[in-house]
Design a protein around this motif. Structure first.
Motif, short mmCIF file in Angstrom:
data_model
loop_
_atom_site.label_atom_id
_atom_site.label_comp_id
_atom_site.label_asym_id
_atom_site.label_seq_id
_atom_site.Cartn_x
_atom_site.Cartn_y
_atom_site.Cartn_z
N LEU A 29 42.50 40.96 46.38
CA LEU A 29 42.30 42.06 47.33
C LEU A 29 40.84 42.15 47.76
O LEU A 29 40.53 42.47 48.92
CB LEU A 29 42.75 43.37 46.67
CG LEU A 29 43.03 44.53 47.60
CD1 LEU A 29 44.05 44.15 48.65
CD2 LEU A 29 43.53 45.72 46.78
N TRP A 57 40.36 39.59 50.34
CA TRP A 57 40.99 40.03 51.59
C TRP A 57 40.13 41.09 52.26
O TRP A 57 39.93 41.08 53.47
CB TRP A 57 42.39 40.56 51.27
CG TRP A 57 43.10 41.10 52.46
CD1 TRP A 57 43.75 40.38 53.42
CD2 TRP A 57 43.24 42.48 52.82
NE1 TRP A 57 44.28 41.23 54.36
CE2 TRP A 57 43.99 42.52 54.02
CE3 TRP A 57 42.81 43.69 52.25
CZ2 TRP A 57 44.31 43.72 54.66
CZ3 TRP A 57 43.13 44.87 52.88
CH2 TRP A 57 43.88 44.87 54.07
N GLY A 58 39.58 42.00 51.47
CA GLY A 58 38.78 43.09 52.04
C GLY A 58 37.41 42.63 52.54
O GLY A 58 36.86 43.21 53.48
N ALA A 97 34.76 45.94 52.46
CA ALA A 97 35.39 46.71 51.39
C ALA A 97 34.34 47.43 50.56
O ALA A 97 34.60 48.51 50.01
CB ALA A 97 36.22 45.79 50.50
N THR A 112 36.42 53.19 50.37
CA THR A 112 37.19 52.33 51.28
C THR A 112 38.57 52.08 50.69
O THR A 112 38.74 52.07 49.47
CB THR A 112 36.50 50.96 51.52
OG1 THR A 112 36.49 50.25 50.28
CG2 THR A 112 35.08 51.13 52.03
N PRO A 113 39.59 51.90 51.57
CA PRO A 113 40.94 51.68 51.05
C PRO A 113 41.00 50.52 50.05
O PRO A 113 41.63 50.63 49.00
CB PRO A 113 41.74 51.36 52.31
CG PRO A 113 41.00 52.02 53.42
CD PRO A 113 39.55 51.98 53.04
N ALA A 114 40.31 49.41 50.38
CA ALA A 114 40.40 48.24 49.49
C ALA A 114 39.81 48.55 48.12
O ALA A 114 40.37 48.14 47.09
CB ALA A 114 39.70 47.05 50.13
N ALA A 122 42.07 50.73 46.11
CA ALA A 122 43.20 49.94 45.59
C ALA A 122 42.74 49.06 44.43
O ALA A 122 43.40 48.99 43.38
CB ALA A 122 43.79 49.10 46.72
N LEU A 159 45.96 51.30 50.72
CA LEU A 159 45.70 50.41 51.85
C LEU A 159 46.28 50.97 53.14
O LEU A 159 45.75 50.74 54.23
CB LEU A 159 46.26 49.02 51.56
CG LEU A 159 45.55 48.28 50.42
CD1 LEU A 159 46.25 46.97 50.08
CD2 LEU A 159 44.09 48.00 50.78
N SER A 160 47.38 51.73 53.03
CA SER A 160 48.04 52.23 54.25
C SER A 160 47.71 53.71 54.52
O SER A 160 47.85 54.17 55.63
CB SER A 160 49.55 52.08 54.10
OG SER A 160 50.00 52.93 53.05
#
Lengths: 436, 146
Positions: A33, A36-37, A41, A47-49, A52, A108-109
């Motif tokens: 993750l 990906w972020g 991030a 931040t969402p990432a 998570a 993330l959402s």
């Protein structure tokens, strides 16, 4: 008398192992993750990432292993057997695993229904575990500070989960909370009220016993753990009603507990009677040094504006606490618990027909040392990535995946030794025939 | 004194004997390690024997629990005897890797066993055998330190 009747066996091997074998996979996912972020991030702790990643580590890795270990040690250290340990473990593990994945998706959402689903699963898992553990501990006399500590840790866990669920539900819009403040309470109860109290309760036993050190000084008994919980509650109250310098002072009292414990542990380690440090002891030392660094960073952020105004300091603090302290100390304990339990179960299955392979044949010490180094590199890169995200977030993510993938492989290697030895045992005549 | 103090004290003595072997091996002193191991083995076997022939039978007679905690402890003693034997044989063959593997397993086995005795079984002995302490402890002492 309850303890007396339940005083016999360790729980079936599947009960703790499902937790132990799942945990590193969540940490690998956290590393993925991060990749990906990317550097974005690490813009802040919100931040969402990052939210998570933090929960994949704290719930997916830390809580998994902690609950699995409790299933195993409650009967040994407290004579408190869980009712139906296999059932409790299977239900808690399944609900927690699903709930953790949902929670990562929720961050993330930021969709309210994912938060609702995640809090339903995680709340249910925690409730089942806490009720089962509390029932097993009910009536166990506090003959050691460890037993009191285990009970207190369950209080810390309950508050942490309650605050987390409250925040998740408030994302659904049913009511509003001062989220940034409550998030700090949630984190502090998780790290100190649950994590540190549980670690202290366990360390009082395992550090002197396995590292052959003197006992912890008496101040680290039940009182230390009660005071840690009290300090948290006082800080929350002061922070809610009299924010300002008094709240900072109350927070400083909370922050003083982990380094006090870490300093005591490092001093004990220096007095270990064992002639050389094994990988597990190195993991412990790394964890305690990280704890000291985290506390110093907190002090610097409060004391100096240049640090306090830097967006990255909470990220660096979290890295030191989660990866440097908890992941290290947990890995160090897994490397004792997993080989020993495999040995114990094989030895019992063998019932004298065939000696089980010793612990170092189950997980090779050299493999542990190599993974220790990989973990050290991952911690360093993760910490530096909070300072230079552009340059280092990708190496840090890869290092985390490598270190945790390696841990998963080392644990799996132990399981393969278990299966191979079981096949050998199955080929032998049953124990009763031999005895007859 | 209580049974818990008396027997826990002997656990610590066994730990010290265990460490003496490791320290000798740390210096590559095989002769010293062999000698230290013999002392350790004697201490362990004396401890098992004090429990199995004196403390446990008395506990079983007073409480009527023959298949309870004492039986679990006897089984663990048997497992530790096997590990001691395996460690001794690794030591005889000067196999440091094998010795450290068996010793590590033995150490954890010993410590989790001690924990159960010290937190659960010995407090139960103190509860049920209080009045027998004076006579029983003298016989236990002479088994531990002949």
């Amino acid at each position: 008398m309850q303890a007396l009747l339940s005083y016999d066996q360790s729980p079936p091997m599947a009960a703790p192992f499902r937790f132990f074998l799942t945990a590193p996979l969540f940490a690998v996912l956290a590393g993925a993750l991060l990749l990906w972020g990317g550097p974005d991030a690490l813009a802040s702790r919100w931040t969402p990432a990052i939210l998570a990643v933090v929960h994949l580590m704290t719930v997916g890795f830390m809580l998994q292993v902690m609950l699995g270990a409790l299933v195993q040690i409650l009967p040994v250290v407290a004579g408190a057997n869980l009712e139906r340990p296999l059932w409790v473990s299977a239900v808690v593990h399944a609900a927690m695993t699903i709930g953790t994945l949902f929670l990562a998706v929720a961050f993330l959402s930021f969709a309210p229904y994912w938060f609702a689903a995640a809090s339903a699963f995680l709340g249910f898992a925690a409730l089942v575990f806490i009720v089962a553990a509390a029932a097993s501990l009910r009536g166990v006399p506090p003959t050691s500070p460890t037993i009191s500590g285990l009970k207190l840790a369950l209080v810390g866990l309950s508050v942490t989960v309650a605050l987390g669920v409250a925040m998740a539900v408030s994302f659904g819009g049913s009511f509003s909370l001062p989220l940034l403040q409550v998030a700090d309470y949630h984190a502090a109860w998780g790290f100190v009220g649950w994590g540190l109290v549980l670690l202290t309760a366990v360390a009082l036993v395992v550090v002197p016993m396995f590292q052959l050190t003197p006992n912890y000084p008496n101040v680290f008994g039940a009182r230390f753990m009660v005071l840690a919980l009290a300090a948290l509650a006082v800080w929350n109250a002061v922070d809610l009603f009299w924010p300002g310098p008094w709240a900072t002072l109350a927070a400083a009292v909370v922050v003083a507990f982990p380094p006090a414990f870490a300093t005591a542990t490092l001093r004990l380690q220096q007095r270990s009677k064992r002639p050389r440090f094994d990988p597990s002891q190195h993991f412990w030392r790394l964890a305690m040094l990280s704890t000291l660094l985290a506390a110093m960073l907190w002090g610097a952020a409060v004391g100096f504006d240049t640090v306090g105004e830097w967006q990255g300091w909470p990220l660096l603090f979290g890295t030191l606490v989660i990866f440097g302290a908890f992941v290290s100390v947990i890995t160090g304990m897994l490397y004792k618990i997993v080989p020993f339990l495999i040995w114990l179960h094989l030895q019992n299955l063998g019932s004298g027909r065939l000696m089980a392979p010793n612990m170092k044949k189950i997980i090779d010490e050299a493999a542990m040392t190599r993974q220790l180094r990989a973990h050290g590199v991952a911690c360093l890169l993760l910490a530096l990535a909070t300072v230079w995200p552009e340059a280092l977030v990708y190496p840090a993510g890869i290092a985390l995946i490598v270190a945790q993938g390696w841990l998963a492989l080392n644990l799996r290697a132990g399981m393969q030794v278990y299966s191979a030895h079981r096949r050998k045992l199955d080929a032998l005549p049953p124990a009763s025939m031999q005895l007859g | 004194m209580t049974f818990r103090e008396l027997m826990s004290g002997d656990h610590r003595h066994c730990d010290d004997c265990f460490v003496a072997v490791e320290s000798a091996l740390g210096r590559d002193d095989w002769a010293g390690a062999t000698q230290a191991f013999a002392v350790y083995e004697r201490a362990m076997l004396a401890h098992f024997s004090a429990e199995e022939s004196l403390l446990f039978p008395e506990f079983e007679a007073r409480t009527g629990m023959r298949m309870g905690p004492t039986q679990v402890m006897r089984n663990e003693h048997a497992q530790m005897r096997e590990l001691i034997e395996a460690a001794a044989s690794a030591l005889r063959e000067h196999d440091a890797v094998d010795y450290s593997g068996y010793a590590e397993t033995l150490l954890i086995m010993m410590q989790q066993h001690n924990m159960k005795e010290e937190n659960i079984l010995y407090p139960m002995c103190d509860e049920h055998l209080r009045d027998a302490y004076a006579s029983l402890s003298a016989r236990i002492e002479s088994t531990l330190h002949p």
